[in-house]
Enzyme design. Structure first.
Site, PDB file in Angstrom:
ATOM      1  N   GLY A 239     155.583  76.015  49.879  1.00 45.32           N
ATOM      2  CA  GLY A 239     157.030  75.170  50.519  1.00 45.32           C
ATOM      3  C   GLY A 239     156.538  74.486  51.526  1.00 45.32           C
TER       4      GLY A 239
ATOM      5  N   ASN B  21     151.893  62.582  50.353  1.00 41.85           N
ATOM      6  CA  ASN B  21     152.230  63.494  49.312  1.00 41.85           C
ATOM      7  C   ASN B  21     153.336  63.072  48.695  1.00 41.85           C
ATOM      8  OD1 ASN B  21     152.806  65.626  47.751  1.00 41.85           O
ATOM      9  ND2 ASN B  21     152.624  67.096  49.200  1.00 41.85           N
TER      10      ASN B  21
ATOM     11  N   ASN C  66     150.480  78.282  43.725  1.00 40.97           N
ATOM     12  CA  ASN C  66     151.003  78.694  45.125  1.00 40.97           C
ATOM     13  C   ASN C  66     152.353  78.004  45.158  1.00 40.97           C
ATOM     14  OD1 ASN C  66     151.328  76.172  47.215  1.00 40.97           O
ATOM     15  ND2 ASN C  66     149.660  75.667  45.820  1.00 40.97           N
TER      16      ASN C  66
ATOM     17  N   CYS D 245     156.929  65.556  46.679  1.00 41.33           N
ATOM     18  CA  CYS D 245     158.116  66.079  47.290  1.00 41.33           C
ATOM     19  C   CYS D 245     159.225  65.818  46.523  1.00 41.33           C
ATOM     20  CB  CYS D 245     157.998  65.939  48.748  1.00 41.33           C
ATOM     21  SG  CYS D 245     156.536  66.182  49.700  1.00 41.33           S
TER      22      CYS D 245
ATOM     23  N   THR E  47     148.801  69.777  42.550  1.00 44.17           N
ATOM     24  CA  THR E  47     148.706  70.802  41.652  1.00 44.17           C
ATOM     25  C   THR E  47     149.334  70.729  40.573  1.00 44.17           C
ATOM     26  OG1 THR E  47     150.653  71.756  42.930  1.00 44.17           O
ATOM     27  CG2 THR E  47     148.565  72.652  43.433  1.00 44.17           C
TER      28      THR E  47
ATOM     29  N   GLY F 177     140.660  68.407  42.143  1.00 45.76           N
ATOM     30  CA  GLY F 177     141.131  69.227  41.242  1.00 45.76           C
ATOM     31  C   GLY F 177     139.976  70.094  40.542  1.00 45.76           C
TER      32      GLY F 177
ATOM     33  N   GLY G 189     139.519  71.951  47.426  1.00 42.44           N
ATOM     34  CA  GLY G 189     140.614  72.913  47.903  1.00 42.44           C
ATOM     35  C   GLY G 189     140.673  74.596  47.637  1.00 42.44           C
ATOM     36  N   THR G 190     140.967  74.890  46.679  1.00 41.60           N
ATOM     37  CA  THR G 190     141.146  76.452  46.387  1.00 41.60           C
ATOM     38  C   THR G 190     139.774  77.180  46.359  1.00 41.60           C
ATOM     39  OG1 THR G 190     142.875  76.075  44.802  1.00 41.60           O
ATOM     40  CG2 THR G 190     141.794  78.105  44.586  1.00 41.60           C
TER      41      THR G 190
HETATM   42  C1  LIG Z   1     147.769  77.028  49.001  1.00 42.22           C
HETATM   43  C2  LIG Z   1     148.099  75.461  48.908  1.00 42.22           C
HETATM   44  C3  LIG Z   1     148.564  74.638  49.758  1.00 42.22           C
HETATM   45  C4  LIG Z   1     148.649  73.217  49.468  1.00 42.22           C
HETATM   46  N1  LIG Z   1     149.289  72.434  50.283  1.00 42.22           N
HETATM   47  C5  LIG Z   1     149.226  71.041  50.091  1.00 42.22           C
HETATM   48  C6  LIG Z   1     149.956  69.997  51.098  1.00 42.22           C
HETATM   49  O1  LIG Z   1     150.568  70.483  52.045  1.00 42.22           O
HETATM   50  N2  LIG Z   1     149.838  68.799  50.807  1.00 42.22           N
HETATM   51  C7  LIG Z   1     149.364  68.310  49.667  1.00 42.22           C
HETATM   52  O2  LIG Z   1     149.246  67.144  49.463  1.00 42.22           O
HETATM   53  N3  LIG Z   1     148.687  69.249  48.792  1.00 42.22           N
HETATM   54  C8  LIG Z   1     148.584  70.664  48.866  1.00 42.22           C
HETATM   55  N4  LIG Z   1     148.020  71.233  48.120  1.00 42.22           N
HETATM   56  C9  LIG Z   1     147.253  70.645  47.007  1.00 42.22           C
HETATM   57  C10 LIG Z   1     145.841  70.705  47.335  1.00 42.22           C
HETATM   58  O3  LIG Z   1     145.528  69.641  48.163  1.00 42.22           O
HETATM   59  C11 LIG Z   1     144.966  70.145  46.051  1.00 42.22           C
HETATM   60  O4  LIG Z   1     145.604  68.795  45.406  1.00 42.22           O
HETATM   61  C12 LIG Z   1     145.059  71.019  44.761  1.00 42.22           C
HETATM   62  O5  LIG Z   1     145.007  72.457  45.324  1.00 42.22           O
HETATM   63  C13 LIG Z   1     144.071  70.871  43.719  1.00 42.22           C
HETATM   64  O6  LIG Z   1     142.632  71.073  44.147  1.00 42.22           O
HETATM   65  P1  LIG Z   1     142.001  72.473  43.877  1.00 42.22           P
HETATM   66  O7  LIG Z   1     141.992  72.810  42.562  1.00 42.22           O
HETATM   67  O8  LIG Z   1     140.444  71.910  44.650  1.00 42.22           O
HETATM   68  O9  LIG Z   1     142.628  73.407  44.974  1.00 42.22           O
HETATM   69  C14 LIG Z   1     147.926  72.589  48.293  1.00 42.22           C
HETATM   70  C15 LIG Z   1     147.215  73.700  47.601  1.00 42.22           C
HETATM   71  C16 LIG Z   1     147.094  74.930  48.176  1.00 42.22           C
HETATM   72  C17 LIG Z   1     146.326  75.965  46.929  1.00 42.22           C
END
Ligand SMILES: Cc1cc2nc3c(=O)[nH]c(=O)nc-3n(C[C@H](O)[C@H](O)[C@H](O)COP(=O)(O)O)c2cc1C
Length: 304
Positions: free
Chosen positions: A77, A132, A74, A135, A198, A245, A267-268
């Site tokens: 932004g 977070n 992803n 950034c 990520t 993760g 998350g995903t």
């Molecule tokens: C579409 C999307 C948007 C995300 N937005 C944020 C965010 O705003 N802040 C943040 O700390 N992590 C964000 N993440 C990261 C997730 O919180 C998480 O750390 C990461 O996706 C790994 O977990 P997962 O494999 O279960 O998705 C985002 C992930 C995805 C897929």
């Protein structure tokens, strides 16, 4: 022999009671909003809300999500309404949601983080902050805050001075030493840690000969990375660690907990099946009954 009483799933993180160790990961359920029709948030331990910045962000142009083998890349932004709009229009709707609410904050410069932290400190409905630090810092030529231990320690220390409730520092996996960074966050005063964010990734289309998406890889593909990093971090710190993760079922959760995680974020997997987190809670409970585990703490960190 199966236990006959209901297993204890709740966990205490920095004095906050989570009814179970399952938390929605930031950016995957927005500010709950429409997701409330799909997910009963009162059944999970907590929600980390969408990354919030001081000013509104419209997010990135172009393709924001590309599917890959066992995951997605992803490049959203950090699209979000900004702090003021959040307080006025989103926060009131979160009132009464029977789960722990975590505000995930981000910024371009250190002062952004400090200002958001200061403002949210007066906000009764938010239980804790997740920082977070992945950034880019515009004052350091775009190098992320979360790359070097000294910048992590500094930013965490300053946020701590501006926020009275617990802060959870979310570590980036795109670094040379996850343990050095975890210890730097601890030295700065972090109350707990969450990892991983990520993993840098790229998707290419050979037909158009174009890059489809350059961004952060998440989903099942990154589980072994998250698990290893949680394991390494739990070996060097006693701070509560929230594992993230690639979690999509109760087995993944048990693995993270055995590696030392106090709780996890999903998350995903929510995009594929919105009921994932609720299924995990139920399956975790059945697993504990079947394996004679009365309290989730009994298996935490047994692999360390
Ligand atoms: C579409 C999307 C948007 C995300 N937005 C944020 C965010 O705003 N802040 C943040 O700390 N992590 C964000 N993440 C990261 C997730 O919180 C998480 O750390 C990461 O996706 C790994 O977990 P997962 O494999 O279960 O998705 C985002 C992930 C995805 C897929």
């Amino acid at each position: 022999m199966k236990i006959d009483k209901k297993p204890r799933l709740n966990v205490d993180i920095c004095g906050i009671n989570f009814k179970n160790p399952i938390i929605a990961a930031s950016g995957t359920v927005g500010f709950c909003g429409d997701y409330r029709q799909l997910i009963d948030f009162s059944k999970i331990g907590g929600v980390s809300l969408k990354g919030l910045t001081l000013e509104k962000r419209k997010g990135n142009d172009g393709i924001r999500i590309a599917e890959t083998h066992c995951g997605i890349i992803n490049s959203v932004g950090l699209q979000n309404p900004g702090l003021q709009d959040f307080e006025k229009n989103y926060l009131p709707k979160l009132k009464g949601l029977d789960t722990v609410l975590i505000a995930n904050i981000a910024g371009n410069v250190e002062e952004d983080y400090l200002n958001i932290a200061k403002r949210l400190d007066n906000c009764q409905d938010i239980d804790m902050l997740e920082i977070n630090i992945s950034c880019p810092n515009v004052k350091s030529g775009g190098i992320a805050f979360g790359i070097y231990p000294n910048t992590i320690k500094q930013i965490v220390g300053r946020i701590k001075k501006n926020y009275s409730k617990p802060i959870m520092v979310k570590l980036s996996p795109n670094v040379s030493s996850i343990t050095d960074n975890a210890l730097a966050a601890q030295d700065g005063g972090a109350d707990c840690l969450s990892l991983i964010n990520t993993v840098h990734g790229l998707a290419v289309d050979i037909k158009t000969r174009q890059i489809v998406c350059k961004g952060g890889l998440s989903g099942k593909a990154i589980k072994p990375i998250g698990l290893r990093m949680v394991y390494e971090v739990c070996k060097v710190t006693n701070l509560p660690v929230v594992g993230i993760g690639g979690i999509s079922n109760y087995v993944d959760v048990v693995e993270y907990i055995m590696c030392g995680a106090k709780a996890v974020q999903v998350g995903t997997a929510n995009f594929l099946e919105p009921n994932t987190m609720i299924d995990i809670v139920n399956d975790l409970q059945s697993y504990m009954v079947d394996n004679n585990i009365e309290d989730i703490e009994q298996i935490r960190g047994i692999l360390l």
